[in-house]
Write a protein that holds these residues in place. Structure first.
Motif, PDB file in Angstrom:
ATOM      1  N   ASP A   1     -53.001  24.014  18.152  1.00  0.00           N
ATOM      2  CA  ASP A   1     -53.771  24.453  17.966  1.00  0.00           C
ATOM      3  C   ASP A   1     -53.918  24.942  16.099  1.00  0.00           C
ATOM      4  O   ASP A   1     -54.986  26.087  15.850  1.00  0.00           O
ATOM      5  CB  ASP A   1     -52.710  25.650  18.445  1.00  0.00           C
ATOM      6  CG  ASP A   1     -50.809  25.321  17.842  1.00  0.00           C
ATOM      7  OD1 ASP A   1     -50.927  25.074  16.490  1.00  0.00           O
ATOM      8  OD2 ASP A   1     -49.908  25.373  18.538  1.00  0.00           O
TER       9      ASP A   1
ATOM     10  N   ILE B   1     -46.597  34.159  19.545  1.00  0.00           N
ATOM     11  CA  ILE B   1     -47.279  32.263  19.929  1.00  0.00           C
ATOM     12  C   ILE B   1     -45.705  32.050  20.781  1.00  0.00           C
ATOM     13  O   ILE B   1     -44.803  31.441  20.778  1.00  0.00           O
ATOM     14  CB  ILE B   1     -47.973  31.989  18.769  1.00  0.00           C
ATOM     15  CG1 ILE B   1     -47.146  31.363  17.742  1.00  0.00           C
ATOM     16  CG2 ILE B   1     -49.582  32.070  18.725  1.00  0.00           C
ATOM     17  CD1 ILE B   1     -47.878  29.919  16.479  1.00  0.00           C
TER      18      ILE B   1
ATOM     19  N   SER C   1     -44.347  27.755  21.359  1.00  0.00           N
ATOM     20  CA  SER C   1     -43.521  27.537  20.777  1.00  0.00           C
ATOM     21  C   SER C   1     -44.289  25.408  20.560  1.00  0.00           C
ATOM     22  O   SER C   1     -44.792  25.478  21.715  1.00  0.00           O
ATOM     23  CB  SER C   1     -42.036  26.659  20.060  1.00  0.00           C
ATOM     24  OG  SER C   1     -41.628  25.790  21.593  1.00  0.00           O
ATOM     25  N   ASP C   2     -43.954  24.666  19.909  1.00  0.00           N
ATOM     26  CA  ASP C   2     -44.891  23.333  19.975  1.00  0.00           C
ATOM     27  C   ASP C   2     -44.027  23.207  21.461  1.00  0.00           C
ATOM     28  O   ASP C   2     -44.663  21.631  21.312  1.00  0.00           O
ATOM     29  CB  ASP C   2     -44.484  22.396  19.049  1.00  0.00           C
ATOM     30  CG  ASP C   2     -45.596  23.022  17.704  1.00  0.00           C
ATOM     31  OD1 ASP C   2     -46.414  23.991  17.930  1.00  0.00           O
ATOM     32  OD2 ASP C   2     -45.326  22.488  16.148  1.00  0.00           O
TER      33      ASP C   2
ATOM     34  N   ASP D   1     -39.799  34.000  21.137  1.00  0.00           N
ATOM     35  CA  ASP D   1     -40.451  33.415  21.495  1.00  0.00           C
ATOM     36  C   ASP D   1     -41.156  34.304  22.489  1.00  0.00           C
ATOM     37  O   ASP D   1     -40.616  34.835  23.291  1.00  0.00           O
ATOM     38  CB  ASP D   1     -40.827  32.289  21.321  1.00  0.00           C
ATOM     39  CG  ASP D   1     -40.021  31.360  20.572  1.00  0.00           C
ATOM     40  OD1 ASP D   1     -40.033  31.844  19.509  1.00  0.00           O
ATOM     41  OD2 ASP D   1     -39.474  30.421  21.443  1.00  0.00           O
TER      42      ASP D   1
ATOM     43  N   ARG E   1     -42.553  35.672  16.707  1.00  0.00           N
ATOM     44  CA  ARG E   1     -43.586  34.917  16.611  1.00  0.00           C
ATOM     45  C   ARG E   1     -44.064  35.100  17.873  1.00  0.00           C
ATOM     46  O   ARG E   1     -43.554  35.732  18.841  1.00  0.00           O
ATOM     47  CB  ARG E   1     -43.709  32.940  16.463  1.00  0.00           C
ATOM     48  CG  ARG E   1     -42.884  32.680  17.853  1.00  0.00           C
ATOM     49  CD  ARG E   1     -42.878  31.402  17.117  1.00  0.00           C
ATOM     50  NE  ARG E   1     -42.053  30.343  18.013  1.00  0.00           N
ATOM     51  CZ  ARG E   1     -41.891  28.666  16.979  1.00  0.00           C
ATOM     52  NH1 ARG E   1     -42.381  28.828  15.910  1.00  0.00           N
ATOM     53  NH2 ARG E   1     -40.582  28.471  18.148  1.00  0.00           N
TER      54      ARG E   1
ATOM     55  N   SER F   1     -45.254  27.562  14.730  1.00  0.00           N
ATOM     56  CA  SER F   1     -45.428  27.071  15.573  1.00  0.00           C
ATOM     57  C   SER F   1     -44.280  26.080  16.365  1.00  0.00           C
ATOM     58  O   SER F   1     -44.244  25.554  17.419  1.00  0.00           O
ATOM     59  CB  SER F   1     -46.576  26.822  16.778  1.00  0.00           C
ATOM     60  OG  SER F   1     -47.073  25.375  16.210  1.00  0.00           O
TER      61      SER F   1
ATOM     62  N   SER G   1     -45.349  26.217  10.065  1.00  0.00           N
ATOM     63  CA  SER G   1     -44.119  26.432   9.998  1.00  0.00           C
ATOM     64  C   SER G   1     -43.169  26.354   9.234  1.00  0.00           C
ATOM     65  O   SER G   1     -42.124  26.822   8.383  1.00  0.00           O
ATOM     66  CB  SER G   1     -43.493  25.286  10.925  1.00  0.00           C
ATOM     67  OG  SER G   1     -44.355  26.195  12.213  1.00  0.00           O
TER      68      SER G   1
ATOM     69  N   GLN H   1     -47.016  23.321  24.098  1.00  0.00           N
ATOM     70  CA  GLN H   1     -48.174  22.918  23.426  1.00  0.00           C
ATOM     71  C   GLN H   1     -47.913  21.219  23.279  1.00  0.00           C
ATOM     72  O   GLN H   1     -48.818  20.528  23.877  1.00  0.00           O
ATOM     73  CB  GLN H   1     -48.658  23.165  21.391  1.00  0.00           C
ATOM     74  CG  GLN H   1     -49.665  22.698  21.149  1.00  0.00           C
ATOM     75  CD  GLN H   1     -49.731  22.344  19.901  1.00  0.00           C
ATOM     76  OE1 GLN H   1     -51.026  22.596  19.437  1.00  0.00           O
ATOM     77  NE2 GLN H   1     -48.548  22.840  19.419  1.00  0.00           N
TER      78      GLN H   1
END
Length: 922
Positions: free
Chosen positions: A299, A185, A187-188, A462, A183, A168, A145, A191
């Motif tokens: 991740d 995936i 985002s954080d 995202d 992206r 992320s 990132s 997560q």
């Protein structure tokens, strides 16, 4: 105009940069070129000589997993070119190694910005890049990132779309600062929320966090901190490790982090936001110190095979992490199996990998992997003497991280679908057919079919996909990375079978709390510690409860009808108390009232049967007796309204019925006292006063009417009502509130005043003839009344609870029984047991004896009993009426053994008077 310099990267094919193409890691021509940025090496070596020159140095730490991502990008582009997706338009690629360094990545980004077909790779400065055609149309990457943030700001100058399969950081969702960033995936934010949910559902609240000291690590730590705070999870310590392995303080920081973990014995869960090579170094040191914890992996490294294969990795404890959802990568795995047949001329990464195989081929699996990671590009030059090509088919497939591979392929396909949208009505074989910013607008709308599901970017760029929850599990002596569950932001954790759910439940057996959990019934009391997770458990106070574990405060029972003991987990409905019919004391009082009613009825029968006897006649006649007995009956009846569930009707009726009935009784007795005193008084002044007062019917009506008025005003203006008494903690007392204590006091005070007057009159006649002396018994009855009600006042004022009505019932019964017994029982006794005294002659003898004693002489005197002076009018006249010669106006009677008394009945004003002679001596 900016010129792109050529940097020396120190490989066998590029000892020096003759042109900018030497800077490319892998490339392939095409009608439309896509750029790629991947951290194929984990660090860039920094020179020790001084001064430092602006030259990018060689890189070290070959990253197999990232190398596989570059291969995934190449595979995706080749697959698209071999398909009909772009209808003859071919995609090319230029992939650059960032070496996990922002500086190296920025140099690559500058070349992406250079003008297409520029001989000098120049980046033109313009105020408007709307018609500018750069070297690439889109970029895939970067890996980290921190690199993506820097590159995205530079690419945003020309709005070149950037689609990252691995970056992320939550901040990259900000479209104001990063307008061209996408992206594949989550985002954080998602997560860290998933991590927090795992921690909460496992019952942990005292954890440690270790992160890389770069933008990605700091942003992840910040996001996790917010989520943790919102869910009452406390961070015992935070350790930041340098972003670059070349940092001289790196190993010292690792030692400090391990020391902190060992020291914090209550912390058994560690969250790690770090790059793979950082985690590798941390775990190697942790194994040396025999650290055994639960490690929650981000991740970045949750599926890292090179970490899971560290020797003695199982000694570290349990590793559970969150990885990107994978898809079908079978075609990519086939691609890897045929990779040895691929040419290496335009892929320096592949060429370097083959050289690494030659150097490290003699080693076992993990040592082989470590060997590859530790080789620098300069070392490879020294070992390039051997031309033997060695290939290991199993190694690449064993190191595949499906989530990253899938997200990389998805990023390429998203760009390809956007290109397809722009090429519908354009000749895209011409690179100038569209500009990057036009492709950016198309990319926002693109929809990709992935595993039969539609995937598209949201407004933040995202793709909201779920996570795989990965568990590192020892199987057959080897650490395997297994999928334990699937995490969905809405559904939470979804398990495929019960076996995997058991693995999840096993995590809960590990305790990681600052304090022991407070059980239901307890509440947390924060200590002097700055952390809210460090607390003492105290019991909920009375009337409060807690029904969950680790509650911050106790709930109060929501209204007065519920209560809770100390250390309670729920509220209980208060028991409602009242003087019920079934209560033994109520039954006893009711029996007393019933006995009183029976007594009243019995007296009524006795008096009715002996209507013509002297005792009944001397009691004022049957009418007065009936009225008094009826009032006694109502008084006994009023006690019924004090028992059982209070109602509005009962509350209003009981005091009014008692007050009016008792007043009627006392009024009638007052008239009797007045009559007796008038009959046997020889004081002329007193007789005159008594004659004025003696008005039976008006007196009774007025005295009772005043009480009726008092009760009426009471019921209208301050009426009694049903009240719930909460003075007892665990009970509700249903009772009648009198509405006005003043009105209640006036009612009782008025009765007391009448009773006092009655007492005075009766007291004056206490020495009257024995068999006729009602006054003495009336005096006793009034004394009983006064004593009972004087005692009642303090007892009633200090008593509470369901037996409060019983206090008044007792006083009513005592006073009622006292007056009833004193008034009627002596007469009933004479009627039943002394019938010889209940005759005319016996009565006259008693009167004669009393008259003789009161006169003090034997002489016969004549007394006029006219309307102005009558002493025995009410008595003797009654007897004279019964004489045979009374019709002639004469009255003659003789007491046995005594001289005869003769009288003359003279009519005067409609009333009879009598003149009698009294003998002065016997």
């Amino acid at each position: 105009v900016f010129l792109i310099p050529c940097f020396v990267i120190g490989t066998d094919v590029a000892l020096s940069c003759q042109n900018a193409d030497d800077f490319v890691g892998a490339s392939s021509p095409g009608d439309i070129v896509i750029g790629g940025l991947f951290a194929v090496h984990s660090e860039m070596l920094h020179p020790e000589e001084d001064p430092i020159k602006p030259v990018i140095q060689s890189c070290a730490g070959f990253e197999i997993q990232v190398f596989l991502q570059t291969l995934a990008m190449i595979h995706a582009i080749e697959t698209i070119n071999n398909s009909t997706l772009l209808s003859g338009v071919t995609l090319g690629y230029e992939i650059y190694d960032t070496c996990a360094e922002v500086t190296k990545a920025m140099a690559s980004a500058l070349r992406f910005l250079s003008k297409l077909n520029s001989s000098e790779d120049a980046v033109e400065f313009k105020c408007n890049y709307s018609d500018y055609i750069p070297r690439v149309k889109a970029v895939t990457g970067a890996t980290y990132s921190e690199v993506s943030m820097a590159v995205s700001r530079l690419l945003a100058l020309q709005l070149i779309p950037q689609v990252s399969p691995a970056s992320s950081a939550e901040i990259l969702s900000d479209k104001i600062r990063f307008p061209s960033f996408f992206r594949t995936i989550p985002s954080d934010f998602h997560q860290t929320r998933a991590m927090t949910r795992l921690i909460c559902e496992s019952g942990w609240n005292w954890i440690g966090v270790i992160a890389t000291d770069d933008d990605n690590g700091r942003f992840a730590l910040e996001s996790f901190g917010v989520q943790a705070m919102a869910n009452n999870v406390c961070i015992a310590f935070k350790e930041m490790l340098p972003a670059y392995l070349s940092d001289s303080t790196f190993h010292t920081k690792v030692d400090q982090a391990i020391e902190k973990i060992v020291k914090e014995t209550r912390v058994n869960v560690i969250v790690v936001f770090m790059r793979q090579f950082h985690v590798l170094k941390l775990f190697e040191k942790a194994i040396e110190r025999n650290v055994n914890k639960i490690w929650i992996a981000s991740d970045n490294w949750s599926a890292a095979v090179k970490i899971s294969t560290i020797p003695n990795i199982k000694q570290l404890g349990t590793v559970v992490g969150f990885g990107f959802k994978n898809g079908d990568i079978s075609s990519f795995q086939e691609f890897l199996r045929n990779l040895h047949e691929k040419p290496t001329e335009n892929n320096k990464f592949l060429r370097e990998y083959i050289m690494l195989l030659s150097v490290c081929a003699h080693l076992e699996y993990h040592d082989f992997q470590t060997c590859i990671a530790n080789q620098s590009q300069d070392n490879l030059l020294e070992n390039d003497g051997s031309k033997t090509r060695i290939w290991r088919d199993d190694f690449l497939n064993a190191n595949v991280e499906p989530g990253f591979i899938h997200s990389t392929i998805l990023a390429v396909y998203a760009i390809a679908h956007a290109i397809k949208g722009k090429c519908k009505d354009r000749d895209c074989k011409d690179p100038s057919a569209f500009t990057p910013w036009e492709l950016l607008e198309e990319l926002k709308k693109v929809v990709v079919i992935d595993d039969d599901k539609e995937v598209k970017f949201d407004s933040n760029g995202d793709i909201s996909t779920s996570y795989d929850v990965l568990l590192w599990k020892e199987i057959d002596g080897h650490m395997e990375i297994t999928t334990m569950a699937e995490y969905d932001a809405e559904k939470g954790f979804v398990f495929e079978d019960e076996e995997k759910k058991k693995d999840f439940l096993a995590l809960k057996k590990v305790q990681s709390t600052c304090s022991q959990h407070c059980r239901p019934g307890q509440v947390k009391k924060v200590t002097e510690s700055p952390h809210t997770c460090c607390y003492e458990c105290i019991y909920c106070p009375e009337n409060h409860y807690s029904n969950k574990t680790d509650m911050d405060y106790c709930y109060q029972c929501n209204n007065k009808t519920y209560w809770a003991p100390i250390n309670s987990t729920t509220c209980y409905r208060k028991t409602i108390y009242f003087l019920a019919w079934t209560d033994w004391f109520a039954i006893f009082l009711l029996l007393l009232s019933a006995f009183g009613v029976v007594l009243v009825l019995s007296i009524c029968v006795i008096f009715t049967k002996n209507l013509d006897t002297p005792v009944v006649k001397a009691s004022g006649g049957l009418t007065v007796c009936y009225i008094i007995l009826f009032s006694h009956f109502l008084i006994f009846l009023s006690t019924v309204f004090f028992i059982d569930v209070p109602t509005e009707f009962k509350c209003k009726t009981r005091q009014a019925l008692f007050g009016i009935s008792f007043t009627l009784c006392i009024s009638c007795i007052l008239i009797k006292s007045l009559k007796i005193l008038l009959a046997f008084s020889f004081d002329p002044k007193l007789q005159n006063f008594l004659k004025c007062m003696y008005k039976p019917i008006p007196t009774v009506v007025i005295c009772t009417g005043i009480q009726v008025i008092i009760c009426t005003f009471w019921l209208i203006f301050r009426t009694p009502f049903v009240n719930q008494n909460f003075s007892i903690p665990r009970a509700i007392i249903l009772e009648c509130n009198e509405g006005s204590i003043v009105a209640f006091g006036i009612m009782l005070g008025y009765i007391a005043a009448l009773a006092f007057i009655c007492f005075i009159f009766a007291f004056k006649g206490r020495k009257l003839p024995e068999n006729y002396n009602e006054a003495k018994f009336i005096t006793f009855g009034m004394l009983i009344y006064f004593i009972a009600w004087i005692v009642f006042i303090p007892v009633y004022a200090t008593t509470f609870g369901k037996y409060l009505p019983a206090v008044e019932i007792i006083v009513i019964l005592i006073s009622n029984y006292g007056i009833l017994c004193c008034t009627f029982l002596p007469k009933c006794y004479i009627i039943i047991y002394k019938q010889e005294t209940n005759t005319k002659s016996a009565f006259l003898k008693m009167v004669y004896t009393y008259s003789s004693k009161s006169a003090g002489s034997v002489a016969v005197s004549q007394v006029s009993l006219d309307s102005k002076s009558s002493s025995l009018q009410a008595t003797i006249t009654d007897w004279c009426k019964t004489e045979n010669d009374s019709m002639n106006g004469n009255c003659h009677f003789q007491v046995p053994g005594q001289p005869a008394i003769k009288g003359k009945i003279l009519p005067k004003n409609g009333a009879r008077t009598m003149v009698r002679k009294r003998v002065s001596s016997i």
